[in-house]
Scaffold this motif. Structure first.
Motif, PDB file in Angstrom:
ATOM      1  N   ALA A  77       0.833  -1.205   0.000  1.00  0.00           N
ATOM      2  CA  ALA A  77       0.000   0.000   0.000  1.00  0.00           C
ATOM      3  C   ALA A  77       0.870   1.259   0.000  1.00  0.00           C
ATOM      4  N   THR A  78       1.967   1.215   0.736  1.00  0.00           N
ATOM      5  CA  THR A  78       2.892   2.355   0.750  1.00  0.00           C
ATOM      6  C   THR A  78       3.471   2.592  -0.636  1.00  0.00           C
ATOM      7  N   LEU A  79       3.856   1.508  -1.315  1.00  0.00           N
ATOM      8  CA  LEU A  79       4.383   1.636  -2.677  1.00  0.00           C
ATOM      9  C   LEU A  79       3.339   2.245  -3.614  1.00  0.00           C
ATOM     10  N   LEU A  80       2.087   1.832  -3.468  1.00  0.00           N
ATOM     11  CA  LEU A  80       1.026   2.364  -4.323  1.00  0.00           C
ATOM     12  C   LEU A  80       0.854   3.863  -4.108  1.00  0.00           C
ATOM     13  N   VAL A  81       0.904   4.292  -2.851  1.00  0.00           N
ATOM     14  CA  VAL A  81       0.765   5.724  -2.564  1.00  0.00           C
ATOM     15  C   VAL A  81       1.977   6.489  -3.096  1.00  0.00           C
ATOM     16  N   GLU A  82       3.159   5.951  -2.881  1.00  0.00           N
ATOM     17  CA  GLU A  82       4.373   6.615  -3.374  1.00  0.00           C
ATOM     18  C   GLU A  82       4.330   6.789  -4.883  1.00  0.00           C
ATOM     19  N   GLN A  83       3.918   5.738  -5.591  1.00  0.00           N
ATOM     20  CA  GLN A  83       3.888   5.816  -7.048  1.00  0.00           C
ATOM     21  C   GLN A  83       2.742   6.696  -7.543  1.00  0.00           C
ATOM     22  N   SER A  84       1.664   6.782  -6.780  1.00  0.00           N
ATOM     23  CA  SER A  84       0.587   7.714  -7.126  1.00  0.00           C
ATOM     24  C   SER A  84       1.087   9.151  -7.027  1.00  0.00           C
ATOM     25  N   VAL A  85       1.874   9.433  -5.996  1.00  0.00           N
ATOM     26  CA  VAL A  85       2.453  10.771  -5.845  1.00  0.00           C
ATOM     27  C   VAL A  85       3.400  11.073  -7.004  1.00  0.00           C
ATOM     28  N   ARG A  86       4.224  10.098  -7.373  1.00  0.00           N
ATOM     29  CA  ARG A  86       5.164  10.318  -8.476  1.00  0.00           C
ATOM     30  C   ARG A  86       4.432  10.542  -9.799  1.00  0.00           C
ATOM     31  N   LEU A  87       3.323   9.812  -9.988  1.00  0.00           N
ATOM     32  CA  LEU A  87       2.529  10.045 -11.192  1.00  0.00           C
ATOM     33  C   LEU A  87       1.983  11.471 -11.189  1.00  0.00           C
TER      34      LEU A  87
END
Length: 248
Positions: free
Chosen positions: A153-163
């Motif tokens: 879930a942390t990875l998903l949030v991090e990558q959402s921010v990067r997007l």
């Protein structure tokens, strides 16, 4: 983006229609059953309400900014972050969530969950507070129970921010799943200026902290009542929701 945590090799990629059924399975096996507000509104006990919310996620995915986590060895989708691009609404018009509540929710449970989302949005006007015209909201975040504890879930949030950062800087564009209905957006793409999240449990709030979100408001779950019981009574371990933003 590929991450290895112990024996788990996880790839975070953008949602496409071909992953629809697997992404819905993550919601069915995890989010609808265990998420705080789903329990508070009895979505966890109401299959039709779950179908209503699947339609919401299907509609939101058309924005082209949702993310999935795929277990590389098996190709299984094990986590999802359904994200939506939000812009200020005209005061004379209903918001998207209000329209969905009134036209597509067929149960008291799904209507109440949408009403919670609408009420929380009304607590603070992020567009006015930060003088922005677009934000990327992390709407529904979930991981399959068997894959909990691996930081997915942390990875998903991090990558959402990067997007969101890439969209802001015009180095990437939204991937629309039904392009005929999005010609206007393609010509005038939305550029998020912040990322927002509505974190309804201590678990998701810890994720927000880890990724660097700033909490701007906390609302106690005792404020929300469904069938004569507050959300706090139904889920005492998670007493509040927090609205958070991440500057990009």
């Amino acid at each position: 983006m590929v991450s290895k945590n112990g024996s788990q090799v996880i790839e975070i990629i953008r949602y496409e229609d071909r992953y629809h059924e697997q992404a819905m399975e993550v919601l069915r096996k995890s989010f609808f059953l265990h998420e705080t507000v789903c329990i508070g509104t009895e979505v966890n006990l109401t299959p039709q309400a779950q179908k209503d919310l699947e339609q919401l996620c299907h509609d939101v995915a058309d924005d082209g900014v949702s993310m999935i986590a795929k277990h590389v060895p098996t190709g299984t989708v094990v986590g999802v972050s359904f994200n939506v691009l939000q812009t200020p609404r005209n005061p004379d018009n209903r918001s998207y969530f209000e329209r969905f509540r009134d036209s597509k929710c067929t149960t008291d449970s799904s209507r109440e969950l949408l009403q919670y989302m609408i009420a929380m949005d009304a607590k603070v006007n992020l567009f006015e507070r930060y003088n922005i015209s677009c934000l990327l909201e992390i709407m529904y975040l979930s991981t399959l129970p068997n894959y909990a504890g691996y930081g997915i879930a942390t990875l998903l949030v991090e990558q959402s921010v990067r997007l969101a950062e890439k969209l802001k800087n015009a180095t990437e564009v939204a991937i629309f799943n039904h392009t005929n209905s999005h010609l206007t957006q393609l010509r005038n793409p939305k550029r998020p200026q912040i990322v927002s999240g509505l974190f309804s449990s201590k678990i998701s709030q810890r994720i927000g902290e880890k990724v660097g979100f700033t909490f701007v408001m906390e609302v106690q779950h005792s404020e929300f009542v469904f069938k004569d019981k507050t959300f706090a009574e139904r889920v005492p371990d998670h007493p509040s929701s927090k609205i958070a933003v991440k500057f990009i």
